[in-house]
Enzyme design. Sequence first.
Site, PDB file in Angstrom:
ATOM      1  N   THR A  28      31.762  39.846  40.193  1.00 61.23           N
ATOM      2  CA  THR A  28      33.193  40.114  40.382  1.00 61.23           C
ATOM      3  C   THR A  28      33.370  41.542  40.895  1.00 61.23           C
ATOM      4  O   THR A  28      32.602  42.438  40.537  1.00 61.23           O
ATOM      5  CB  THR A  28      33.937  39.928  39.051  1.00 61.23           C
ATOM      6  OG1 THR A  28      33.804  38.561  38.650  1.00 61.23           O
ATOM      7  CG2 THR A  28      35.430  40.253  39.177  1.00 61.23           C
ATOM      8  N   SER A  30      34.887  44.185  44.374  1.00 59.35           N
ATOM      9  CA  SER A  30      34.954  44.192  45.832  1.00 59.35           C
ATOM     10  C   SER A  30      33.573  44.064  46.481  1.00 59.35           C
ATOM     11  O   SER A  30      33.443  43.447  47.544  1.00 59.35           O
ATOM     12  CB  SER A  30      35.655  45.464  46.330  1.00 59.35           C
ATOM     13  OG  SER A  30      35.029  46.611  45.800  1.00 59.35           O
ATOM     14  N   THR A  31      32.523  44.613  45.845  1.00 59.46           N
ATOM     15  CA  THR A  31      31.181  44.506  46.449  1.00 59.46           C
ATOM     16  C   THR A  31      30.653  43.088  46.287  1.00 59.46           C
ATOM     17  O   THR A  31      30.111  42.494  47.225  1.00 59.46           O
ATOM     18  CB  THR A  31      30.216  45.522  45.793  1.00 59.46           C
ATOM     19  OG1 THR A  31      30.915  46.740  45.541  1.00 59.46           O
ATOM     20  CG2 THR A  31      29.025  45.797  46.690  1.00 59.46           C
ATOM     21  N   GLY A  84      28.350  43.587  41.038  1.00 58.75           N
ATOM     22  CA  GLY A  84      28.550  45.011  41.290  1.00 58.75           C
ATOM     23  C   GLY A  84      28.423  45.816  40.014  1.00 58.75           C
ATOM     24  O   GLY A  84      28.090  45.281  38.947  1.00 58.75           O
ATOM     25  N   LYS A  96      29.921  48.534  33.547  1.00 55.09           N
ATOM     26  CA  LYS A  96      30.609  47.492  34.283  1.00 55.09           C
ATOM     27  C   LYS A  96      31.942  47.185  33.604  1.00 55.09           C
ATOM     28  O   LYS A  96      32.170  47.578  32.475  1.00 55.09           O
ATOM     29  CB  LYS A  96      29.752  46.214  34.328  1.00 55.09           C
ATOM     30  CG  LYS A  96      28.615  46.347  35.333  1.00 55.09           C
ATOM     31  CD  LYS A  96      27.831  45.048  35.533  1.00 55.09           C
ATOM     32  CE  LYS A  96      28.651  43.834  35.864  1.00 55.09           C
ATOM     33  NZ  LYS A  96      29.539  43.976  37.029  1.00 55.09           N
ATOM     34  N   GLY A  97      32.790  46.479  34.352  1.00 52.28           N
ATOM     35  CA  GLY A  97      34.060  46.068  33.769  1.00 52.28           C
ATOM     36  C   GLY A  97      35.272  46.722  34.393  1.00 52.28           C
ATOM     37  O   GLY A  97      36.397  46.468  33.977  1.00 52.28           O
ATOM     38  N   GLY A  99      36.547  45.937  36.989  1.00 49.06           N
ATOM     39  CA  GLY A  99      37.365  44.824  37.490  1.00 49.06           C
ATOM     40  C   GLY A  99      37.814  43.875  36.380  1.00 49.06           C
ATOM     41  O   GLY A  99      38.419  42.840  36.653  1.00 49.06           O
ATOM     42  N   GLU A 105      30.749  38.504  32.876  1.00 49.55           N
ATOM     43  CA  GLU A 105      29.630  39.094  33.636  1.00 49.55           C
ATOM     44  C   GLU A 105      28.412  39.272  32.737  1.00 49.55           C
ATOM     45  O   GLU A 105      27.277  39.009  33.148  1.00 49.55           O
ATOM     46  CB  GLU A 105      30.043  40.445  34.224  1.00 49.55           C
ATOM     47  CG  GLU A 105      30.997  40.309  35.393  1.00 49.55           C
ATOM     48  CD  GLU A 105      31.573  41.631  35.879  1.00 49.55           C
ATOM     49  OE1 GLU A 105      31.979  41.689  37.036  1.00 49.55           O
ATOM     50  OE2 GLU A 105      31.620  42.602  35.109  1.00 49.55           O
ATOM     51  N   LYS A 123      28.046  54.943  43.229  1.00 50.81           N
ATOM     52  CA  LYS A 123      27.834  54.382  41.885  1.00 50.81           C
ATOM     53  C   LYS A 123      26.601  54.968  41.184  1.00 50.81           C
ATOM     54  O   LYS A 123      26.400  54.747  39.989  1.00 50.81           O
ATOM     55  CB  LYS A 123      27.666  52.861  41.970  1.00 50.81           C
ATOM     56  CG  LYS A 123      28.774  52.136  42.733  1.00 50.81           C
ATOM     57  CD  LYS A 123      30.079  52.246  42.008  1.00 50.81           C
ATOM     58  CE  LYS A 123      31.253  51.568  42.687  1.00 50.81           C
ATOM     59  NZ  LYS A 123      31.124  50.167  42.944  1.00 50.81           N
TER      60      LYS A 123
HETATM   61  C1  5RP Z   1      34.049  43.918  37.443  1.00 56.95           C
HETATM   62  C2  5RP Z   1      32.894  44.824  37.644  1.00 56.95           C
HETATM   63  C3  5RP Z   1      32.620  45.238  39.051  1.00 56.95           C
HETATM   64  O1  5RP Z   1      31.384  44.752  39.419  1.00 56.95           O
HETATM   65  C4  5RP Z   1      32.671  46.748  39.129  1.00 56.95           C
HETATM   66  O2  5RP Z   1      33.943  47.172  38.686  1.00 56.95           O
HETATM   67  C5  5RP Z   1      32.417  47.244  40.548  1.00 56.95           C
HETATM   68  O3  5RP Z   1      33.470  46.865  41.360  1.00 56.95           O
HETATM   69  P1  5RP Z   1      33.531  47.222  42.901  1.00 56.95           P
HETATM   70  O4  5RP Z   1      32.423  46.486  43.556  1.00 56.95           O
HETATM   71  O5  5RP Z   1      34.889  46.753  43.337  1.00 56.95           O
HETATM   72  O6  5RP Z   1      33.389  48.715  43.049  1.00 56.95           O
HETATM   73  O7  5RP Z   1      32.170  45.193  36.755  1.00 56.95           O
HETATM   74  O8  5RP Z   1      34.292  43.697  36.098  1.00 56.95           O
END
Ligand code: 5RP
Length: 225
Positions: A28, A30-31, A84, A96-97, A99, A105, A123
């Site tokens: 989950t 954007s990546t 991601g 993580k989290g 999103g 996840e 990151k």
């Molecule tokens: C969602 C996550 C995502 O993988 C993390 O927030 C990275 O997000 P993005 O790829 O948009 O930078 O852990 O719960």
Amino acid sequence: MANDQEKEAAARASLQFIQDGMVVGLGTGSTAAYFIKLLGEKVKNGLRVRGIPTSVRSREMAESLGIPLTTFEECQKIDVTVDGADEFDPELRLIKGGGGALLREKIVASATRQEVIVADASKQVKRLGKFPLPVEVIKFAEPLVAKRIRALGADVRQRTGADGKPYISDENNHILDCRFGEIEDPDGLARQLSDMPGVVEHGLFIGMASVVVMAKGGEVVEVRR
Ligand code: 5RP
């Protein structure tokens, strides 16, 4: 290179881990969304996989792209998950989290043989903690858990949505964003949080990532422990 280009480059490079017939965890964010889009193209061209999404959002995206899905009822082993992260350190410990999908996840990661993390260069950190650590909590226990996490030294905020209302996770819980600053002992903190009644899950992923595929400038590198 802009973050979005790095995200797409990392996602594209992660396709090398996917083989015909695999069960694939769909991350989950954007990546991970770039990965799902690219996987959808592969499926259109004949690749046979079954996906297990880590969020409602990713499930809807996969469905719209025609990626066949499965569930833990049918299948309890995932070959590869591509997800991601908000931060990773040299030991491939993750936050993580960001999103809001950390619970599913982590469950998906725990059933995965090879957890592939796709990331842009922002990151990578020496020490986790600049990014506020998401902690998913049962609503009933939220004030108590928030107080206990504050006692560990964090600034704790309830996550809210664009409407200002509390953010609700896919499993109907709230999320506390906990700003610790540099976390000296991520393993110890992970244990403390897991031991707290009312905490459903926290965003420290320890010993779960197999490899981080990171795009930096024009190149993509694999970071391993
Ligand atoms: C969602 C996550 C995502 O993988 C993390 O927030 C990275 O997000 P993005 O790829 O948009 O930078 O852990 O719960």
